[in-house]
Design a protein around this motif. Sequence first.
Motif, short mmCIF file in Angstrom:
data_model
loop_
_atom_site.label_atom_id
_atom_site.label_comp_id
_atom_site.label_asym_id
_atom_site.label_seq_id
_atom_site.Cartn_x
_atom_site.Cartn_y
_atom_site.Cartn_z
N ALA A 88 0.83 -1.20 0.00
CA ALA A 88 0.00 0.00 0.00
C ALA A 88 0.87 1.26 0.00
CB ALA A 88 -0.91 -0.01 1.22
N SER A 89 1.97 1.22 0.73
CA SER A 89 2.87 2.39 0.78
C SER A 89 3.48 2.68 -0.59
CB SER A 89 3.98 2.15 1.82
OG SER A 89 3.45 2.01 3.11
N LEU A 90 3.85 1.62 -1.31
CA LEU A 90 4.43 1.82 -2.65
C LEU A 90 3.38 2.32 -3.64
CD1 LEU A 90 6.79 -1.29 -2.83
CD2 LEU A 90 7.45 1.12 -2.67
N PHE A 91 2.14 1.85 -3.52
CA PHE A 91 1.07 2.37 -4.38
C PHE A 91 0.82 3.84 -4.07
CE2 PHE A 91 0.40 -1.58 -6.22
CZ PHE A 91 -0.70 -1.58 -7.07
N ILE A 150 -12.82 0.06 6.17
CA ILE A 150 -11.77 0.88 5.55
C ILE A 150 -11.27 0.22 4.27
CG2 ILE A 150 -9.42 1.76 5.88
CD1 ILE A 150 -10.13 2.11 8.85
N ASN A 151 -11.12 -1.10 4.29
CA ASN A 151 -10.72 -1.80 3.07
C ASN A 151 -11.75 -1.63 1.97
OD1 ASN A 151 -8.16 -2.96 3.44
ND2 ASN A 151 -8.98 -4.68 4.58
N LEU A 152 -13.02 -1.64 2.34
CA LEU A 152 -14.09 -1.47 1.35
C LEU A 152 -14.02 -0.08 0.73
CD1 LEU A 152 -16.57 -2.64 -0.04
CD2 LEU A 152 -17.95 -1.88 1.89
N VAL A 153 -13.77 0.94 1.54
CA VAL A 153 -13.60 2.31 1.01
C VAL A 153 -12.40 2.36 0.07
CG1 VAL A 153 -13.07 4.69 1.62
CG2 VAL A 153 -14.71 3.40 2.99
N GLY A 154 -11.29 1.70 0.47
CA GLY A 154 -10.12 1.67 -0.40
C GLY A 154 -10.40 1.00 -1.73
N SER A 155 -11.19 -0.06 -1.71
CA SER A 155 -11.53 -0.75 -2.96
C SER A 155 -12.39 0.12 -3.86
CB SER A 155 -12.26 -2.06 -2.63
OG SER A 155 -11.43 -2.95 -1.94
N VAL A 156 -13.32 0.86 -3.27
CA VAL A 156 -14.14 1.79 -4.06
C VAL A 156 -13.26 2.85 -4.71
CG1 VAL A 156 -15.92 3.56 -3.92
CG2 VAL A 156 -16.23 1.41 -2.69
N LEU A 157 -12.30 3.37 -3.96
CA LEU A 157 -11.40 4.40 -4.51
C LEU A 157 -10.53 3.82 -5.62
CD1 LEU A 157 -10.35 6.17 -1.19
CD2 LEU A 157 -11.79 7.11 -3.01
N PHE A 158 -10.06 2.59 -5.48
CA PHE A 158 -9.29 1.95 -6.55
C PHE A 158 -10.16 1.77 -7.80
CE2 PHE A 158 -5.27 -0.41 -4.98
CZ PHE A 158 -4.81 0.75 -4.38
N GLY A 159 -11.43 1.45 -7.59
CA GLY A 159 -12.33 1.31 -8.73
C GLY A 159 -12.53 2.62 -9.47
N ILE A 160 -12.69 3.71 -8.71
CA ILE A 160 -12.82 5.03 -9.33
C ILE A 160 -11.56 5.38 -10.11
CG2 ILE A 160 -13.07 7.50 -8.86
CD1 ILE A 160 -14.77 6.73 -6.43
N SER A 161 -10.41 5.03 -9.53
CA SER A 161 -9.14 5.29 -10.21
C SER A 161 -9.05 4.54 -11.53
CB SER A 161 -7.98 4.88 -9.30
OG SER A 161 -6.75 4.96 -9.97
N ALA A 162 -9.49 3.28 -11.54
CA ALA A 162 -9.43 2.48 -12.77
C ALA A 162 -10.33 3.06 -13.85
CB ALA A 162 -9.82 1.04 -12.46
N THR A 183 -7.33 9.35 -6.13
CA THR A 183 -8.09 8.19 -5.64
C THR A 183 -7.16 7.00 -5.38
OG1 THR A 183 -8.60 7.67 -7.97
CG2 THR A 183 -10.29 8.84 -6.68
N THR A 184 -6.12 6.84 -6.19
CA THR A 184 -5.15 5.77 -5.92
C THR A 184 -4.42 6.03 -4.61
OG1 THR A 184 -4.82 5.39 -8.29
CG2 THR A 184 -3.14 4.54 -6.80
N LEU A 185 -4.02 7.29 -4.40
CA LEU A 185 -3.30 7.65 -3.17
C LEU A 185 -4.15 7.36 -1.94
CD1 LEU A 185 -0.93 9.01 -1.70
CD2 LEU A 185 -2.06 11.21 -2.11
N TRP A 186 -5.39 7.82 -1.94
CA TRP A 186 -6.24 7.65 -0.77
C TRP A 186 -6.71 6.20 -0.62
CZ3 TRP A 186 -6.32 10.65 3.22
CH2 TRP A 186 -5.98 11.99 3.07
N GLY A 187 -6.89 5.50 -1.74
CA GLY A 187 -7.23 4.08 -1.65
C GLY A 187 -6.09 3.29 -1.02
N ALA A 188 -4.86 3.59 -1.45
CA ALA A 188 -3.70 2.92 -0.88
C ALA A 188 -3.56 3.25 0.61
CB ALA A 188 -2.44 3.33 -1.64
#
Length: 295
Positions: free
Chosen positions: A79-82, A224-236, A256-261
């Motif tokens: 997550a830190s590298l993302f 929190i993981n679910l919120v991160g997954s939603v943000l990754f989806g928006i990023s994609a 969105t990638t930053l906050w999802g990570a």
Amino acid sequence: MPARKPPQLHLSAPADWRVVHRAGFGPFTTLVDYLLPDGRLRRWTSRRQRKADLVAAENGFRRIPTRTWAIASWFSIGASLFALGSWEPWISAVSGRTDANTYFIGSLFFTAAAYLSFTEVTGTPESLEAGTRRHVRLLAWRPHRIDWWAAGIQLIGTVAFNLSTWDSRLAPQLSTARANELVWAPDVFGSVCFLVSSYLSWAEVCHSAGRLRLRDISWWIVAINLVGSVLFGISAIGAFYVRRGVEWNQSLVNTTTLWGAFCFLVAAVMLVPESRRGVEATQPAPGQSSSSSAR
């Protein structure tokens, strides 16, 4: 209207333990209350059994298993590298190839942690009999467990991120159509896998389609993981429009990638205090005093 049929139970317990309540999501059992011969209640939940493989220490604290430390550490590094790869100062300071490599290395840590999470499920015993121990199983077929689906789908998603981030290193030399095929498609597929996996983990902790459990650290982790997954989806989704020339979406993708990570990082760190809770305590049955239950 007929009463809803309780989820099927795939868990063995001592013959003199009586099931008084069970709950779950869909066909999956995630919670069982047992009435013990001495009148006490023992609650079992799938996540607590899986996570609380602990050994009591002499000082009264519980030793967290190496497996938990590894899962938390590897997810944290990934997550830190993302997050680093989507951080604007880093993007400006390094080449596009270096930034792509940052994502790729992070995805490898995600995959390692996801596979270890999967073996955590496959190694969890499905018995409450005395003397039952955890075994190491690299693979196992357990479709009746919701956590097996959650961990397996998450693992598939991380492999899709491996492919996407590896191919993104060649993105500048690819046509838009080829980039969509090699980079964007697996990115979206991986994001969908993360979203489905996160929701299944949420349902496992909620023992239903969803509810608030603000005092439960496990609930916060999966939320929190679910919120991160939603943000990754928006990023994609945003990345698709960036490749079509809508450049203003690049900022949305990075943010969105930053906050999802960051969400995945926070949830990973919380796995450690979660493991300190141990298994569910045995409680007096309703109407029974704790003194009488101890006899």
